[in-house]
Write a protein that holds these residues in place. Structure first.
Motif, PDB file in Angstrom:
ATOM      1  N   ARG A 103       8.163  14.200   3.077  1.00 47.09           N
ATOM      2  CA  ARG A 103       6.740  13.943   2.906  1.00 47.09           C
ATOM      3  C   ARG A 103       6.266  12.842   3.864  1.00 47.09           C
ATOM      4  NH1 ARG A 103       2.549  14.656  -0.821  1.00 47.09           N
ATOM      5  NH2 ARG A 103       1.161  12.876  -0.766  1.00 47.09           N
ATOM      6  N   ARG A 104       5.104  13.051   4.450  1.00 45.13           N
ATOM      7  CA  ARG A 104       4.470  12.033   5.286  1.00 45.13           C
ATOM      8  C   ARG A 104       3.355  11.389   4.485  1.00 45.13           C
ATOM      9  NH1 ARG A 104       4.819  12.836  11.334  1.00 45.13           N
ATOM     10  NH2 ARG A 104       6.617  14.189  11.523  1.00 45.13           N
ATOM     11  N   TYR A 105       3.207  10.089   4.664  1.00 47.83           N
ATOM     12  CA  TYR A 105       2.216   9.343   3.900  1.00 47.83           C
ATOM     13  C   TYR A 105       1.074   8.926   4.812  1.00 47.83           C
ATOM     14  CZ  TYR A 105       5.907   9.093   0.442  1.00 47.83           C
ATOM     15  OH  TYR A 105       6.880   9.421  -0.463  1.00 47.83           O
ATOM     16  N   CYS A 106      -0.103   8.832   4.227  1.00 48.08           N
ATOM     17  CA  CYS A 106      -1.300   8.440   4.957  1.00 48.08           C
ATOM     18  C   CYS A 106      -1.920   7.233   4.247  1.00 48.08           C
ATOM     19  CB  CYS A 106      -2.284   9.609   4.993  1.00 48.08           C
ATOM     20  SG  CYS A 106      -3.799   9.230   5.879  1.00 48.08           S
ATOM     21  N   THR A 149      -4.633   5.200   2.824  1.00 49.42           N
ATOM     22  CA  THR A 149      -5.999   5.446   2.373  1.00 49.42           C
ATOM     23  C   THR A 149      -6.549   4.206   1.689  1.00 49.42           C
ATOM     24  OG1 THR A 149      -5.283   6.273   0.207  1.00 49.42           O
ATOM     25  CG2 THR A 149      -5.508   7.903   1.982  1.00 49.42           C
ATOM     26  N   MET A 150      -7.855   4.165   1.542  1.00 51.06           N
ATOM     27  CA  MET A 150      -8.482   3.046   0.850  1.00 51.06           C
ATOM     28  C   MET A 150      -8.059   3.012  -0.611  1.00 51.06           C
ATOM     29  SD  MET A 150     -10.102   1.139   2.873  1.00 51.06           S
ATOM     30  CE  MET A 150     -11.049   0.153   1.754  1.00 51.06           C
ATOM     31  N   GLU A 151      -7.746   4.154  -1.168  1.00 51.03           N
ATOM     32  CA  GLU A 151      -7.302   4.229  -2.559  1.00 51.03           C
ATOM     33  C   GLU A 151      -5.996   3.462  -2.764  1.00 51.03           C
ATOM     34  OE1 GLU A 151      -6.406   7.733  -5.871  1.00 51.03           O
ATOM     35  OE2 GLU A 151      -7.041   8.253  -3.845  1.00 51.03           O
ATOM     36  N   ASP A 152      -5.151   3.431  -1.756  1.00 51.59           N
ATOM     37  CA  ASP A 152      -3.891   2.691  -1.835  1.00 51.59           C
ATOM     38  C   ASP A 152      -4.031   1.263  -1.310  1.00 51.59           C
ATOM     39  OD1 ASP A 152      -2.544   5.015  -2.754  1.00 51.59           O
ATOM     40  OD2 ASP A 152      -2.392   5.716  -0.690  1.00 51.59           O
ATOM     41  N   LEU A 153      -4.903   1.081  -0.322  1.00 47.49           N
ATOM     42  CA  LEU A 153      -5.056  -0.223   0.310  1.00 47.49           C
ATOM     43  C   LEU A 153      -5.798  -1.210  -0.590  1.00 47.49           C
ATOM     44  CD1 LEU A 153      -4.486  -1.808   2.884  1.00 47.49           C
ATOM     45  CD2 LEU A 153      -6.660  -0.984   3.783  1.00 47.49           C
ATOM     46  N   THR A 154      -6.756  -0.742  -1.359  1.00 46.49           N
ATOM     47  CA  THR A 154      -7.559  -1.633  -2.203  1.00 46.49           C
ATOM     48  C   THR A 154      -6.721  -2.392  -3.228  1.00 46.49           C
ATOM     49  OG1 THR A 154      -9.496  -0.244  -1.856  1.00 46.49           O
ATOM     50  CG2 THR A 154      -9.558  -1.740  -3.733  1.00 46.49           C
ATOM     51  N   PRO A 155      -5.839  -1.733  -4.014  1.00 48.22           N
ATOM     52  CA  PRO A 155      -5.028  -2.526  -4.960  1.00 48.22           C
ATOM     53  C   PRO A 155      -3.994  -3.413  -4.260  1.00 48.22           C
ATOM     54  CG  PRO A 155      -4.506  -0.193  -5.164  1.00 48.22           C
ATOM     55  CD  PRO A 155      -5.646  -0.304  -4.215  1.00 48.22           C
ATOM     56  N   ALA A 156      -3.505  -2.988  -3.096  1.00 51.87           N
ATOM     57  CA  ALA A 156      -2.548  -3.820  -2.357  1.00 51.87           C
ATOM     58  C   ALA A 156      -3.223  -5.101  -1.880  1.00 51.87           C
ATOM     59  CB  ALA A 156      -1.979  -3.042  -1.176  1.00 51.87           C
ATOM     60  N   LEU A 157      -4.453  -4.997  -1.396  1.00 52.59           N
ATOM     61  CA  LEU A 157      -5.185  -6.184  -0.961  1.00 52.59           C
ATOM     62  C   LEU A 157      -5.580  -7.055  -2.143  1.00 52.59           C
ATOM     63  CD1 LEU A 157      -7.431  -4.657   1.830  1.00 52.59           C
ATOM     64  CD2 LEU A 157      -5.624  -6.344   2.128  1.00 52.59           C
ATOM     65  N   ALA A 158      -5.857  -6.427  -3.293  1.00 56.32           N
ATOM     66  CA  ALA A 158      -6.229  -7.190  -4.488  1.00 56.32           C
ATOM     67  C   ALA A 158      -5.089  -8.097  -4.938  1.00 56.32           C
ATOM     68  CB  ALA A 158      -6.632  -6.245  -5.605  1.00 56.32           C
ATOM     69  N   GLU A 159      -3.848  -7.679  -4.709  1.00 53.64           N
ATOM     70  CA  GLU A 159      -2.698  -8.518  -5.059  1.00 53.64           C
ATOM     71  C   GLU A 159      -2.654  -9.793  -4.218  1.00 53.64           C
ATOM     72  OE1 GLU A 159       0.879  -6.239  -4.786  1.00 53.64           O
ATOM     73  OE2 GLU A 159       0.151  -4.724  -6.195  1.00 53.64           O
ATOM     74  N   PHE A 160      -3.281  -9.765  -3.053  1.00 54.16           N
ATOM     75  CA  PHE A 160      -3.322 -10.935  -2.174  1.00 54.16           C
ATOM     76  C   PHE A 160      -4.655 -11.684  -2.296  1.00 54.16           C
ATOM     77  CE2 PHE A 160       0.025  -8.424  -0.343  1.00 54.16           C
ATOM     78  CZ  PHE A 160       0.956  -9.378   0.042  1.00 54.16           C
ATOM     79  N   ALA A 174       0.836  -1.201   0.000  1.00 58.22           N
ATOM     80  CA  ALA A 174       0.000   0.000   0.000  1.00 58.22           C
ATOM     81  C   ALA A 174       0.874   1.256   0.000  1.00 58.22           C
ATOM     82  CB  ALA A 174      -0.939   0.004   1.197  1.00 58.22           C
ATOM     83  N   LEU A 175       1.984   1.225   0.725  1.00 55.54           N
ATOM     84  CA  LEU A 175       2.910   2.355   0.730  1.00 55.54           C
ATOM     85  C   LEU A 175       3.509   2.570  -0.654  1.00 55.54           C
ATOM     86  CD1 LEU A 175       4.551   4.531   2.235  1.00 55.54           C
ATOM     87  CD2 LEU A 175       6.231   2.745   2.760  1.00 55.54           C
ATOM     88  N   GLN A 176       3.860   1.484  -1.320  1.00 56.56           N
ATOM     89  CA  GLN A 176       4.409   1.614  -2.673  1.00 56.56           C
ATOM     90  C   GLN A 176       3.375   2.194  -3.626  1.00 56.56           C
ATOM     91  OE1 GLN A 176       7.622   1.277  -3.057  1.00 56.56           O
ATOM     92  NE2 GLN A 176       7.672   0.626  -0.927  1.00 56.56           N
ATOM     93  N   HIS A 177       2.106   1.781  -3.500  1.00 52.16           N
ATOM     94  CA  HIS A 177       1.040   2.360  -4.321  1.00 52.16           C
ATOM     95  C   HIS A 177       0.894   3.851  -4.041  1.00 52.16           C
ATOM     96  CE1 HIS A 177      -0.681  -1.112  -6.367  1.00 52.16           C
ATOM     97  NE2 HIS A 177      -0.442  -1.808  -5.263  1.00 52.16           N
ATOM     98  N   CYS A 178       0.972   4.223  -2.765  1.00 53.13           N
ATOM     99  CA  CYS A 178       0.862   5.629  -2.384  1.00 53.13           C
ATOM    100  C   CYS A 178       2.003   6.442  -2.974  1.00 53.13           C
ATOM    101  CB  CYS A 178       0.844   5.751  -0.864  1.00 53.13           C
ATOM    102  SG  CYS A 178       0.728   7.441  -0.257  1.00 53.13           S
TER     103      CYS A 178
END
Length: 129
Positions: free
Chosen positions: A102-105, A107-118, A76-80
């Protein structure tokens, strides 16, 4: 008496040492404290119908769960980072110093594709779109 040839001796010596790394790992499990507490892991194992008798097994499951969550968070961090790099290249050039601090947060926008990979799919309700 039959004499053992060199291949048989090597196989016997190899079988004696194959279990050594596993026993060393099990000893290390006793000293390691995973991020997910043993009580939490035991609760979820029992709720799924498994009664753990060996505390090392609970630790092993905790470590596996910790690794799984860590992999998802890292993806998810890499997607962000990719998303923020793409958006900053379209909006104009930023200084190197601005992107370094930069600080990262998460978000569902980043978490959704990361979870889809699993293999985990998330569907948002219509009112969140």
């Amino acid at each position: 008496m039959k004499e053992m040839n060199q291949d048989e001796k090597m196989l016997e010596d190899e079988s004696l040492t194959l279990g050594q790394p596993l026993s060393d790992f099990l000893l290390q499990l006793e000293d390691y404290t995973p991020t997910i507490p043993d009580a939490v892991t035991t609760y979820y194992l029992r709720s799924s119908g498994f009664e753990p008798r060996d505390p090392r097994l609970v630790r092993l499951v905790s470590i596996a769960a910790q690794k799984f969550i860590s992999d998802i968070a890292n993806d998810a961090l890499q997607h962000c980072k990719m998303r923020s790099t793409n958006s900053s290249s379209h909006t104009g050039s930023k200084s190197k110093q601005g992107t370094k601090d930069r600080r990262y947060c998460l978000t569902m926008e980043d978490l959704t594709p990361a979870l889809a990979e699993f293999g985990i799919t998330i569907k948002k309700p219509h009112y969140y779109v």
